[in-house]
Scaffold this motif. Structure first.
Motif, mmCIF file in Angstrom:
data_model
loop_
_atom_site.group_PDB
_atom_site.id
_atom_site.type_symbol
_atom_site.label_atom_id
_atom_site.label_comp_id
_atom_site.label_asym_id
_atom_site.label_seq_id
_atom_site.Cartn_x
_atom_site.Cartn_y
_atom_site.Cartn_z
ATOM 1 N N ASP A 83 8.954 -41.195 -31.415
ATOM 2 C CA ASP A 83 9.806 -42.355 -32.038
ATOM 3 C C ASP A 83 8.893 -42.757 -33.270
ATOM 4 O OD1 ASP A 83 11.794 -41.973 -29.804
ATOM 5 O OD2 ASP A 83 10.951 -43.374 -28.724
ATOM 6 N N LYS A 84 7.743 -43.030 -32.973
ATOM 7 C CA LYS A 84 6.993 -43.246 -33.948
ATOM 8 C C LYS A 84 7.007 -42.236 -35.277
ATOM 9 C CE LYS A 84 3.721 -45.423 -36.440
ATOM 10 N NZ LYS A 84 4.140 -46.613 -37.471
ATOM 11 N N ILE A 85 7.081 -41.168 -34.993
ATOM 12 C CA ILE A 85 7.105 -40.207 -35.974
ATOM 13 C C ILE A 85 8.426 -40.168 -36.530
ATOM 14 C CG2 ILE A 85 7.183 -37.708 -36.385
ATOM 15 C CD1 ILE A 85 4.701 -37.106 -34.924
ATOM 16 N N SER A 86 9.463 -40.274 -35.732
ATOM 17 C CA SER A 86 10.815 -40.219 -36.471
ATOM 18 C C SER A 86 11.020 -41.343 -37.202
ATOM 19 C CB SER A 86 11.741 -40.170 -35.150
ATOM 20 O OG SER A 86 11.989 -41.209 -34.370
ATOM 21 N N ALA A 87 10.434 -42.656 -36.839
ATOM 22 C CA ALA A 87 10.564 -43.722 -37.754
ATOM 23 C C ALA A 87 9.871 -43.369 -38.963
ATOM 24 C CB ALA A 87 10.143 -44.932 -37.011
ATOM 25 N N ASP A 88 8.580 -42.998 -39.092
ATOM 26 C CA ASP A 88 8.272 -42.780 -40.210
ATOM 27 C C ASP A 88 8.923 -41.725 -41.135
ATOM 28 O OD1 ASP A 88 5.911 -44.587 -39.802
ATOM 29 O OD2 ASP A 88 4.618 -43.309 -38.894
ATOM 30 N N THR B 60 29.983 -41.806 -38.423
ATOM 31 C CA THR B 60 29.249 -40.902 -39.414
ATOM 32 C C THR B 60 28.478 -39.771 -38.176
ATOM 33 O OG1 THR B 60 27.017 -41.575 -39.596
ATOM 34 C CG2 THR B 60 28.701 -42.220 -41.236
ATOM 35 N N ASP B 61 28.169 -38.600 -38.418
ATOM 36 C CA ASP B 61 27.138 -37.786 -37.625
ATOM 37 C C ASP B 61 26.004 -37.809 -38.036
ATOM 38 O OD1 ASP B 61 27.383 -36.475 -39.793
ATOM 39 O OD2 ASP B 61 28.064 -34.486 -39.115
ATOM 40 N N ARG B 62 25.643 -39.092 -38.388
ATOM 41 C CA ARG B 62 24.183 -39.002 -38.752
ATOM 42 C C ARG B 62 23.127 -38.873 -37.536
ATOM 43 N NH1 ARG B 62 21.455 -43.697 -42.560
ATOM 44 N NH2 ARG B 62 19.368 -43.011 -42.289
ATOM 45 N N ARG B 63 21.960 -38.228 -38.107
ATOM 46 C CA ARG B 63 20.785 -37.739 -37.105
ATOM 47 C C ARG B 63 19.704 -38.719 -37.602
ATOM 48 N NH1 ARG B 63 22.411 -31.925 -37.016
ATOM 49 N NH2 ARG B 63 23.919 -32.709 -38.749
ATOM 50 N N THR B 64 18.683 -38.539 -36.679
ATOM 51 C CA THR B 64 17.293 -39.214 -37.188
ATOM 52 C C THR B 64 16.839 -38.903 -38.684
ATOM 53 O OG1 THR B 64 16.948 -39.419 -34.890
ATOM 54 C CG2 THR B 64 14.878 -39.846 -36.540
ATOM 55 N N LEU B 65 16.885 -37.507 -38.924
ATOM 56 C CA LEU B 65 16.409 -37.073 -40.157
ATOM 57 C C LEU B 65 17.529 -36.679 -41.248
ATOM 58 C CD1 LEU B 65 13.070 -35.344 -38.784
ATOM 59 C CD2 LEU B 65 13.366 -37.415 -39.819
ATOM 60 N N ILE B 66 18.638 -36.512 -40.501
ATOM 61 C CA ILE B 66 19.676 -36.180 -41.531
ATOM 62 C C ILE B 66 20.900 -37.142 -41.735
ATOM 63 C CG2 ILE B 66 21.568 -34.377 -41.873
ATOM 64 C CD1 ILE B 66 19.565 -32.769 -39.941
ATOM 65 N N PRO B 67 21.188 -37.718 -42.919
ATOM 66 C CA PRO B 67 21.943 -38.425 -43.236
ATOM 67 C C PRO B 67 23.472 -38.656 -42.745
ATOM 68 C CG PRO B 67 21.015 -37.915 -45.164
ATOM 69 C CD PRO B 67 20.569 -36.862 -44.297
ATOM 70 N N GLY B 68 23.981 -37.299 -42.710
ATOM 71 C CA GLY B 68 25.042 -37.101 -41.830
ATOM 72 C C GLY B 68 26.278 -37.346 -42.720
ATOM 73 N N MET B 269 20.592 -47.975 -22.245
ATOM 74 C CA MET B 269 19.772 -46.869 -21.847
ATOM 75 C C MET B 269 20.228 -45.572 -22.565
ATOM 76 S SD MET B 269 18.649 -47.119 -17.855
ATOM 77 C CE MET B 269 17.662 -45.582 -17.619
ATOM 78 N N LEU B 270 21.699 -45.407 -22.463
ATOM 79 C CA LEU B 270 22.454 -44.082 -22.801
ATOM 80 C C LEU B 270 22.143 -44.211 -24.639
ATOM 81 C CD1 LEU B 270 23.887 -41.742 -22.144
ATOM 82 C CD2 LEU B 270 26.028 -42.992 -22.662
ATOM 83 N N VAL B 271 22.144 -45.427 -25.094
ATOM 84 C CA VAL B 271 21.930 -45.864 -26.704
ATOM 85 C C VAL B 271 20.558 -45.236 -27.033
ATOM 86 C CG1 VAL B 271 21.654 -47.292 -28.412
ATOM 87 C CG2 VAL B 271 23.514 -47.637 -27.086
ATOM 88 N N GLN B 272 19.613 -45.581 -26.138
ATOM 89 C CA GLN B 272 18.229 -45.305 -26.405
ATOM 90 C C GLN B 272 18.016 -43.817 -26.335
ATOM 91 O OE1 GLN B 272 15.888 -44.532 -23.693
ATOM 92 N NE2 GLN B 272 14.030 -44.401 -25.259
ATOM 93 N N ARG B 273 18.261 -43.334 -25.116
ATOM 94 C CA ARG B 273 18.264 -41.833 -25.117
ATOM 95 C C ARG B 273 18.835 -40.998 -26.085
ATOM 96 N NH1 ARG B 273 19.421 -41.446 -19.289
ATOM 97 N NH2 ARG B 273 21.299 -40.251 -19.493
ATOM 98 N N THR B 274 20.221 -41.372 -26.382
ATOM 99 C CA THR B 274 20.870 -40.656 -27.539
ATOM 100 C C THR B 274 20.377 -40.708 -28.951
ATOM 101 O OG1 THR B 274 22.738 -41.035 -25.974
ATOM 102 C CG2 THR B 274 23.153 -39.929 -27.815
ATOM 103 N N GLY B 275 20.121 -41.929 -29.130
ATOM 104 C CA GLY B 275 19.918 -42.141 -30.746
ATOM 105 C C GLY B 275 18.313 -41.988 -31.096
ATOM 106 N N THR B 276 17.422 -42.072 -30.299
ATOM 107 C CA THR B 276 16.028 -42.179 -30.601
ATOM 108 C C THR B 276 15.352 -40.600 -30.781
ATOM 109 O OG1 THR B 276 15.133 -42.693 -28.548
ATOM 110 C CG2 THR B 276 15.543 -44.261 -29.768
ATOM 111 N N GLY B 277 14.326 -40.485 -31.063
ATOM 112 C CA GLY B 277 13.521 -39.250 -31.350
ATOM 113 C C GLY B 277 13.886 -38.532 -32.368
ATOM 114 N N LEU B 278 13.088 -37.460 -32.671
ATOM 115 C CA LEU B 278 13.317 -36.830 -34.241
ATOM 116 C C LEU B 278 14.604 -36.060 -34.041
ATOM 117 C CD1 LEU B 278 9.649 -35.460 -34.179
ATOM 118 C CD2 LEU B 278 10.791 -36.417 -36.262
#
Lengths: 427, 312
Positions: A83-88, B60-68, B269-278
């Motif tokens: 999560d930290k890496i993705s935020a950065d 939108t279909d935005r993802r963590t690293l892709i604007p969508g 919890m579903l928001v956290q699991r679905t929307g976080t991480g790379l």
């Protein structure tokens, strides 16, 4: 007028913020051949607490070797590292050099944030074990996106005392899956369901070790719902029904199952040479009865974990960042790090060092030597495209099969379908 | 001439006075905004912008690293067919139904107990308030240790012959255990609110009821409850919103997957699991967040409306 002023202020506030986030292809050069100089930032993954002097010495050596460079070291806790890496990454503040694992590199490489080392640092490729170098290749992309750093693998630990209590021969631990399942059922039966053998549901690497084909050859779809996959899950269902699998396995994490083994609630647990020290310190009674055996595989190849060091593709100091990432992972520094902690270097020839080949009679050395030997043909079974969301889908499907809500075949079909959908959404 | 000059000068003076008045009018509304600016900036950056951003991302279909890209109502349509969303909605709703009545009633009873000025009562007030100030992570871990299959509670149950109970391995017991922790941790907080309300209940009303022969239970129903009814509504509104958004207790006790097969997952919890991480699906997670927002607003309105009807 004030309303207009307020509206203008809100627009002025929101517009720059809306420009935040991912994207932005401004960034550094991929050419690493220039002069090694300037300030860079290096991020590690939960290493400061135990290895502060090592990294401070490493950085001092680098700065001495390349005058004009300055390395700022930041360390992030293990919890929430992705999560930290993705935020950065999304905020454009990713450090120049980052400690990563292959599954973290994949999305960063796809977003153009990881430097392709086959283009920028190909000259260093021969210094590493071929398998280790290939571990940061991403299906669907050309190139390699991180220097391989340390490798890890380990044996299977078992509790001799629990084996003896169940009437099993503690000097003959299971060597095959069939033996493992038979012993587990016997242990549960003899202890009236009070002692489970395993504390974790099968993970993607377990399916890989069992000989299940995890993905198609193109890396475009998952395939672990084949007959072999169903067979493994059916066996685990038998174990669960017989209480040979811990009742809390459905919600277990590697940490919680490690604790179960430490408190002698389960009879077997995978681990590494590092765990022996923990057993000695935290559970002396267990340490006295510890049995050590090889990882069980149907493929003949054990599972290994790979750590990498990635260079941010948007760094303004590409030569310095590449030079430092290589410096951290070169043979000399990896060897030095390996002697401080029970990990294994990914550099060619390092595993032939006497440190990894000569016995001295201690359990630690025996485990280290066995692990180093097995690493020569070990495999990282976790596909680099297997995201956290996919791991959750698999765990939940497996749990449904173990609870008897769906058949093992249906559970794996559902998991593959969900993982394929997530794979497509990743782009 | 003199008069015309006088007129001219008075006209100038009038214009001057008029422009001065304009200056005053302009200055008046500006200065409050300047005073409010730091606060507005904080609200804008940390509340307004994330809120608007979530609303926009939900389409939108935005993802963590892709604007969508804009996908219209696609995320909301997908929600309707997402089994995990319905599980989350079910669990969050059950949480409200299980926790809110307890948090409305039990702290009131507790407040009645500790309201009395007897020696040593301050100790009990502090003791009951202690869980409120304790970190939820620490609280969660302690309860996990207590309710583990080899934990203290199960050891006691085994000693008295009941046998071990899978508080943390059974889907429904796990949810109930998490609810118990939420109630345990919230008791002290709402107790303090009730104590403030009870302090304002006129003693004469109790005395009059006593004279009329009302016992303790009757006095509670006819005097105390009507007197603190608006506080009960407030507690109901606050606790229902908090219960619907529950995350920490369930996350700590059920694990990151949300219990066995994810059956204890709540919406947050579903928001956290679905929307976080790379590889997080920010757009989809935002759509779930919008649903959580709409439901919590609806809950608040429902409670306040019920209160108004009672008043009418």
């Amino acid at each position: 007028m004030p309303r207009r002023a307020l509206a203008a202020a809100v627009v002025a506030l929101v517009l720059p913020l809306s420009a935040c986030g991912s994207g932005g292809d401004e960034g550094g050069s991929t050419d690493a051949s220039g002069k090694v100089e300037g300030d860079i930032t290096f991020q590690t993954w939960n290493l400061r607490a135990n290895f502060k002097p090592y990294f401070e010495g490493l950085i001092a050596d680098f700065e001495k070797k390349y005058p004009g460079t300055k390395v700022k070291w930041v360390d992030q806790p293990a919890e929430g590292y992705a999560d930290k890496i993705s935020a950065d990454a999304a905020g454009g503040t990713l450090p120049d050099v980052v400690n990563v694992s292959p599954d973290l590199v994949a999305p960063l490489a796809k977003a153009g944030l990881a430097l392709d080392l086959d283009k920028s640092a190909a000259k260093y490729k021969k210094e590493y074990l071929p398998g280790a170098w290939a571990s940061h290749e991403i299906p669907g992309l050309e190139g390699t996106y991180a220097f391989p750093w340390y490798l890890n693998t380990g044996p299977l630990f078992y509790n001799k005392s629990l084996f003896k209590e169940a009437g099993l021969d503690a000097s003959k631990p299971p060597k095959t899956y069939d033996e493992l399942f038979d012993d587990a059922l016997e242990l549960a039966d003899k202890s009236d369901g009070k002692v489970a053998t395993l504390a974790n549901v099968p993970t993607i690497e377990d399916f890989g070790r069992y000989g299940v084909e995890l993905m198609n050859k193109e890396g475009t779809a998952f395939a672990f719902n084949d007959a072999k996959g169903v067979e493994l899950l059916t066996k685990y269902k038998e174990l669960y029904d017989a209480k040979a699998l811990d009742s809390q396995a459905l919600t277990a994490t590697p940490e919680s199952s490690g604790k179960k083994f430490l408190t002698e609630a389960v009879a077997m647990n995978p681990g590494s040479a590092l765990d022996l020290g923990n057993f000695k310190k935290q559970a002396p009674n267990l340490y006295k009865n510890i049995g050590i055996t090889d990882q069980i595989t149907s493929t003949g190849k054990v599972n290994m974990y790979v750590m990498g060091v990635m260079v941010n593709a948007q760094t303004k100091r590409t030569p310095a960042a590449v030079a430092f990432a290589h410096f951290v992972t070169d043979a000399q520094n990896q060897m030095s790090f390996a002697k401080k902690v029970a990990i294994f270097p990914s550099t060619a020839g390092s595993l032939d060092d006497p440190y990894f080949t000569q016995e001295d009679g201690t359990d630690e050395t025996r485990v280290r030597i066995a692990a180093a030997k097995s690493l020569k043909n070990a495999v990282n079974y976790t596909p680099v495209l297997f995201s956290e969301q996919m791991k959750t889908e698999l765990r939940n499907s497996v749990a449904k099969a173990l609870q008897g809500k769906v058949s093992p075949k249906e559970a794996l079909d559902n998991a593959v379908k969900a993982c394929d959908r997530l794979l497509q959404q990743q782009g | 001439m003199a008069s015309s000059s006088s007129t001219a000068s008075s006209g100038t003076a009038a214009r001057g006075a008029s422009s001065g008045a304009v200056r005053v009018r302009r200055q008046l509304p500006t200065s409050p905004w300047l005073f409010a600016a730091p606060g507005l900036l904080v609200v804008g950056i940390f509340i307004l912008y994330p809120f608007v951003s979530t609303l926009v991302n939900a389409f939108t279909d935005r993802r963590t690293l892709i604007p969508g890209e804009f996908v219209g109502l696609a995320n909301f349509r997908e929600l309707l067919h997402d089994e995990m969303f319905w599980i989350g909605l079910r669990n969050s709703t059950l949480y409200v139904l299980g926790v809110v009545p307890a948090l409305v009633l039990l702290p009131l009873l507790l407040a009645l107990l500790v309201q009395k000025n007897i020696p040593g009562i301050a100790f009990f007030r502090s003791a009951f308030y202690t869980p409120v100030v304790a970190s939820i992570v620490v609280v969660g871990l302690i309860w996990v240790w207590l309710l583990d299959e080899r934990g203290l509670v199960n050891s006691l149950l085994e000693t008295i012959g009941v046998g071990r109970i899978g508080f943390l391995s059974d889907q429904w017991l796990l949810l109930l255990s998490a609810m118990a922790v939420t109630v345990w941790k919230g008791l002290g907080y709402y107790m303090i609110i009730y104590l403030a309300a009870l302090a304002n209940v006129p003693r004469e009303l109790h005395e009059a009821a006593s004279v009329d022969g009302a016992g303790a239970f009757r006095r509670f129903l006819t005097v105390t409850v009507p007197a603190v009814r608006s506080t009960m509504v407030l507690v109901g509104a606050l606790s229902s919103v908090a219960a619907f958004k529950v995350f920490s207790e369930v996350y700590l006790m059920a694990g990151p997957d949300g219990g066995p097969a994810g059956e204890d997952t709540t919406l947050v919890m579903l928001v956290q699991r679905t929307g976080t991480g790379l590889t997080g699906r920010v757009g989809y997670a935002s759509a779930i967040s919008v649903v959580v927002f709409v439901v919590t607003v609806a809950l608040m309105l429902l409670v306040l409306r019920a209160d108004r009807k009672e008043d009418a």
